[in-house]
Design a protein around this motif. Structure first.
Motif, mmCIF file in Angstrom:
data_model
loop_
_atom_site.group_PDB
_atom_site.id
_atom_site.type_symbol
_atom_site.label_atom_id
_atom_site.label_comp_id
_atom_site.label_asym_id
_atom_site.label_seq_id
_atom_site.Cartn_x
_atom_site.Cartn_y
_atom_site.Cartn_z
ATOM 1 N N ARG A 267 21.723 20.160 3.645
ATOM 2 C CA ARG A 267 22.982 20.011 2.915
ATOM 3 C C ARG A 267 22.944 18.799 1.983
ATOM 4 N NH1 ARG A 267 28.778 21.323 3.919
ATOM 5 N NH2 ARG A 267 28.352 22.177 5.970
ATOM 6 N N ARG A 268 22.283 17.727 2.451
ATOM 7 C CA ARG A 268 22.265 16.498 1.653
ATOM 8 C C ARG A 268 21.571 16.655 0.310
ATOM 9 N NH1 ARG A 268 19.898 12.141 5.253
ATOM 10 N NH2 ARG A 268 19.358 11.138 3.276
ATOM 11 N N VAL A 269 20.572 17.533 0.223
ATOM 12 C CA VAL A 269 19.866 17.674 -1.067
ATOM 13 C C VAL A 269 20.599 18.611 -2.032
ATOM 14 C CG1 VAL A 269 17.616 17.144 -0.068
ATOM 15 C CG2 VAL A 269 18.311 19.534 -0.316
ATOM 16 N N LYS A 270 21.779 19.080 -1.642
ATOM 17 C CA LYS A 270 22.602 19.956 -2.488
ATOM 18 C C LYS A 270 21.809 21.163 -3.001
ATOM 19 C CE LYS A 270 25.181 15.912 -4.143
ATOM 20 N NZ LYS A 270 26.127 15.821 -3.031
ATOM 21 N N PRO A 271 21.422 22.045 -2.092
ATOM 22 C CA PRO A 271 20.586 23.183 -2.498
ATOM 23 C C PRO A 271 21.435 24.338 -3.041
ATOM 24 C CG PRO A 271 20.895 23.251 -0.127
ATOM 25 C CD PRO A 271 21.693 22.072 -0.642
ATOM 26 N N TRP A 272 22.119 24.078 -4.110
ATOM 27 C CA TRP A 272 22.892 25.125 -4.772
ATOM 28 C C TRP A 272 22.913 24.798 -6.264
ATOM 29 C CZ3 TRP A 272 25.203 22.000 -0.894
ATOM 30 C CH2 TRP A 272 25.965 20.931 -1.384
ATOM 31 N N ILE A 273 23.233 25.802 -7.085
ATOM 32 C CA ILE A 273 23.269 25.601 -8.536
ATOM 33 C C ILE A 273 24.449 24.695 -8.897
ATOM 34 C CG2 ILE A 273 23.670 26.751 -10.763
ATOM 35 C CD1 ILE A 273 20.952 27.461 -9.832
ATOM 36 N N ILE A 274 24.148 23.623 -9.608
ATOM 37 C CA ILE A 274 25.199 22.703 -10.051
ATOM 38 C C ILE A 274 25.261 22.769 -11.576
ATOM 39 C CG2 ILE A 274 25.888 20.266 -10.188
ATOM 40 C CD1 ILE A 274 24.316 19.873 -7.519
ATOM 41 N N ARG A 275 26.455 22.959 -12.102
ATOM 42 C CA ARG A 275 26.615 23.009 -13.564
ATOM 43 C C ARG A 275 27.823 22.190 -13.985
ATOM 44 N NH1 ARG A 275 23.758 26.594 -16.492
ATOM 45 N NH2 ARG A 275 25.335 26.492 -18.120
ATOM 46 N N ALA A 276 27.731 21.616 -15.156
ATOM 47 C CA ALA A 276 28.872 20.876 -15.689
ATOM 48 C C ALA A 276 30.033 21.842 -15.899
ATOM 49 C CB ALA A 276 28.488 20.203 -17.003
ATOM 50 N N VAL A 277 29.732 22.979 -16.500
ATOM 51 C CA VAL A 277 30.748 24.010 -16.716
ATOM 52 C C VAL A 277 30.200 25.322 -16.184
ATOM 53 C CG1 VAL A 277 32.164 25.221 -18.405
ATOM 54 C CG2 VAL A 277 31.480 22.846 -18.823
ATOM 55 N N GLU A 278 30.955 25.951 -15.293
ATOM 56 C CA GLU A 278 30.492 27.229 -14.758
ATOM 57 C C GLU A 278 30.878 28.353 -15.704
ATOM 58 O OE1 GLU A 278 30.310 28.082 -10.868
ATOM 59 O OE2 GLU A 278 30.197 26.008 -10.157
#
Lengths: 580, 249
Positions: free
Chosen positions: B115-126
């Motif tokens: 969870r700590r490494v944020k294993p999901w797609i992160i976007r400024a704007v979805e």
């Protein structure tokens, strides 16, 4: 894991596979006021969605249409799918697979960057998205990893739900056993969604993982909810002999050939021809699974299959596809064939035979995932919503768990938002009662029956009574055996009396679930006096729309399942002869 | 003819009963197509129902059944008895993890790190779903594909000498997954993952032993992910010294 304030949530999802995680995320997106929990007997990324290989169907291209996908699905179901549900399914499918793309699923791509689509059995156009041949693995990990960003989703990893808590006719949670300390606790929730998957383990030879024991189906059934269309069990035509490991239909979608012991593409003898070099939709190897599995048996009866230590088999020949294509689109097939049968498909054909793969039936739900029990929802293979009818088309099940996982998540979320807070005190009492029941039944009992013996006999009874071809005598035999096994189960003895990680106790609970589910399969099959889709009776070889264009509903009674029927919803596609 | 057999020496540990783990020998039938997991299932079903271990898919993709087999981390569903003849075969819980019971290890530490490494797609704007998919060329897919194949089986942690000594180390699988998202053309979360990765317990701990990549059953090559993350981190640091105004990615 919850804190000291207890085990109280608005919404509880049982099962952390594709449907369960999709439901939990949908609920979290529906409202940030909801406390959501996902309870699973394994860590979510171990769930059986992980084993799905070939792909997930959705209309993505200009040469395709929603109506074509609907028609293919309904035709494939032998007209037992509810057509209003199928229409919703095909309509919401593209949005769901794109959503998953946005969540990071590594779909295979065309040179222009669009997601690729491949042909699949029973589909008239290329509409199956894929991530090489590990589609389920990538979907599950994308969903699980995405679920980690929602702080409102609490997880109970390695907890086993043993019963539904019901008060005044409403579900208010479950009792569940924490494998790590052996404690039984009530987990209170205003809505519960069953996403526990199928029950392939009622059969001896199956592609299904060890965990596929129909737990959620059994819990719902015991709570008075009907299991719908349980007689329809899908055999996948291409499993590895011995282990039952799945060789994906995508191998045929990419152009693989099925050959008998003379090297002859035998499917042309069963109305699926003519054979062509490049795959033609819905013909030959791209016929539907039920028909291809029956062709295998008939070919065996003609003495034209191979004989091996694990029974008869045919060849799935991929050699002409070449190493490059196999490594790009079917690397897992190559890995599995090499590891488990010592065959490199680049150079040799793969031995395959039909293997139990999927339950079309399940917990009866409406189009939103709601069951007849207030507060209980279901989605995925555990449910029967019903888009698959008497035979599911390959690559519709991964889409189903997305579309109906999301629908159930939203419907359950709305239900939870409307329902007042629950009192949990009397429920603690129910949990200690449940613990006592298990102790008396399994841990203090001085029985003589062994889990493995009863499990093996149940599996044998199902295989001989409810296999690809069925008749009255064999099914009655299976029903009688299952009744007797239930009596023997009461005298089961466990060697393991420990609290911590007692996998023998879990195996006993799972066996009890499979016995319930197996009986609904056998009874529903016996009652359906026709042949439709995967349910093929030698004593009733024709489809009988006058008597059986309807869903079966199995209800629990002390004497075994009681079978009732429910009409099929027909909207725009009147039943016709199913011919490919 | 007497049936051929093999002996498994299995680690047993009952919390609350055993002060420390002990070894129990079991004799099982030898079959050329049996894997170690088949032998364990035979023991559980026919010899000793109290033996505890995890398994599920038995086809090398669920990641449940990792154990030490003759001292090497293996998926027991893919470790054939025939490769260990004449035996005996030593079966132990995965090294470097606390043991819950018998062959069952505790995964809590990894689940927290994941969870700590944020294993999901992160976007400024979805982008809204109605706007369709993000285009991603096959080459862009290939850039991260290998690192997306991790089945979280924990073999790499069992093989990692750094994790053995320093349990705070993020470890091979978590770093490989962070790297997988950093490399994904759809992702913009590099800046958010970087602090987690560059903490002392992130990539810098790794001494590049490379054992993680050797034992990985899926060819993920976490060692490469760690080394390349170090390089990216170092480049970032250098850039920030030389050109503090320079934006990245």
């Amino acid at each position: 894991m919850p804190g000291d304030d207890g085990y109280q949530h608005d919404l509880l999802v049982i099962g952390g596979g594709g449907a369960g995680l999709r439901a939990a995320i949908a609920a979290a997106e529906e409202s940030n006021r909801l406390s959501i929990a996902v309870l699973s007997k394994v860590y979510p990324m171990r769930s059986h969605t992980v084993s799905a290989e070939g792909g997930t169907a959705a209309v993505m291209r200009e040469n395709d249409s929603l109506d074509t996908h609907a028609k293919d699905t309904i035709f494939g179901s032998d007209f037992l799918a509810d057509q209003d549900v199928v229409e919703v399914f095909v309509k919401e499918a593209p949005g769901e697979v794109i959503q998953l793309e946005h969540w990071g699923c590594p779909w295979s791509r065309d040179p222009d960057g669009r997601v690729s689509v491949r042909p699949f059995g029973g589909m008239t156009v290329n509409r199956t998205l894929y991530a090489a041949d590990k589609t389920g693995f990538h979907m599950l990990h994308a969903l699980f990893q995405t679920s980690l960003k929602y702080e409102k989703i609490t997880r109970y990893d390695e907890w086993f739900a043993t019963s539904l808590l019901i008060e005044d006719g409403k579900v208010c949670g479950v009792t569940a056993l924490n494998l790590h300390d052996g404690q039984m606790r009530p987990i209170v929730a205003k809505a519960v969604i069953m996403c526990t998957g199928g029950a392939g383990r009622i059969f001896p030879f199956t592609t299904n993982a060890a965990i596929k024991t129909g737990d959620g189906m059994a819990l719902a059934y015991r709570a008075g909810v009907a299991l719908k269309d349980m007689e329809f069990v899908q055999y996948h035509p291409t499993g590895l002999p011995g282990t039952g490991i799945l060789i994906t239909e995508a191998a045929r979608g990419e152009g693989g050939h099925l050959k008998n012991k003379d090297g002859y593409r035998y499917l042309q003898d069963y109305g699926l021809g003519p054979p062509t070099d490049t795959p033609v939709h819905r013909k030959m190897e791209l016929g539907p699974r039920d028909i291809l599995s029956r062709c295998h048996i008939q070919e065996h009866q003609k003495g034209r299959t191979f004989d091996g230590p694990y029974g008869h088999y045919v060849h799935l020949d991929l050699r002409h596809l070449g190493e490059k294509l196999i490594d790009k689109n079917l690397p897992f097939v190559r890995e599995l064939a090499r590891n488990y049968v010592g065959i490199d498909p680049v150079h040799e054909p793969i031995p395959v035979r039909p293997v139990v793969h999927y339950m079309m039936g399940g917990i009866s739900t409406d189009i939103t995932g709601k069951t007849s029990l207030n507060g209980l929802y279901a989605a995925g293979e555990a449910a029967c919503v019903s888009i698959n009818g008497a035979n599911r088309l390959g690559s519709n099940s991964l889409t189903e768990l997305l579309v109906f996982g999301a629908r159930a998540g939203r419907a359950a979320a709305r239900h939870a938002l409307e329902r007042p807070a629950l009192r949990s005190n009397p429920l603690a009492q129910l949990a200690s009662d449940e613990r006592r029941r298990l102790d008396q039944r399994f841990l203090r009992a001085d029985g003589r029956e062994k889990i493995a013996d009863i499990r093996e006999e149940m599996q044998k009874a199902l295989e001989s009574g409810c296999g690809i071809y069925r008749d009255r005598a064999t099914m009655e035999g299976a029903c009688q055996t299952l009744r007797k096994l239930r009596e023997r189960f009461a005298h089961i003895s466990l060697a393991d009396k420990d609290a911590v990680f007692n996998t023998e106790l879990i195996a006993a609970l799972e066996l009890e679930c499979t016995l319930d589910v197996a009986e609904t399969v056998a009874r529903s099959a016996l009652a359906r006096e026709e042949s439709r889709g995967s349910h093929t009776r030698t004593d009733f070889p024709k489809r009988d729309d006058a008597r059986f264009l309807k869903h079966s509903l199995a209800y629990q009674t002390p004497d075994g399942p009681r079978i009732e029927y429910l009409p099929v919803t027909i909207t725009r596609w009147p039943p016709e002869e199913r011919k490919y | 003819m007497t049936e051929e057999t093999m002996t498994l020496e299995v680690t047993r540990y009952r919390p609350g009963h055993d002060r420390e783990p002990r070894t129990q020998s079991f004799t099982v039938p030898y079959r050329t197509d049996w894997v170690v997991l088949d032998a364990l299932n035979h023991i559980k079903d026919r010899i000793d129902g109290t033996l505890s271990y995890r398994w599920s898919c038995r086809m090398g993709v669920c990641g449940s059944c990792g154990m030490m087999v003759n001292g090497v981390p293996k998926l027991t569903c893919a470790a054939f008895l025939r490769d260990y003849r004449p035996g005996p075969i030593r079966v132990e819980p995965l090294a470097n993890f606390p043991v819950i019971r018998d062959l069952v290890i505790a995964l809590d530490d990894f689940m927290e790190k994941l969870r700590r490494v944020k294993p999901w797609i992160i976007r400024a704007v979805e982008k809204p779903v109605s706007d369709g998919e993000y285009l991603q060329t096959p080459a862009q897919l290939d850039a991260y594909k290998q690192f997306s194949m991790c089945i979280n089986c924990m073999l790499c942690y069992a093989a990692c000498p750094v994790y053995g000594l320093e349990p705070a180390f993020l470890g091979p699988a978590a770093i490989a997954l962070a790297y997988r998202y950093n490399l994904d053309s759809r992702d913009e979360g590099y800046r958010l993952r970087e602090p987690v990765l560059s903490e002392a317990v992130g990539v810098w701990e790794c001494t590049f032993v490379g054992e993680c990549s050797v034992v990985c059953p899926k060819g993920v090559d976490p060692a490469a992910a760690i080394q390349r993350s170090k390089l990216a981190g170092a480049t970032d640091w250098l850039l920030s010294m030389i050109m503090p105004w320079a934006g990245r990615r």
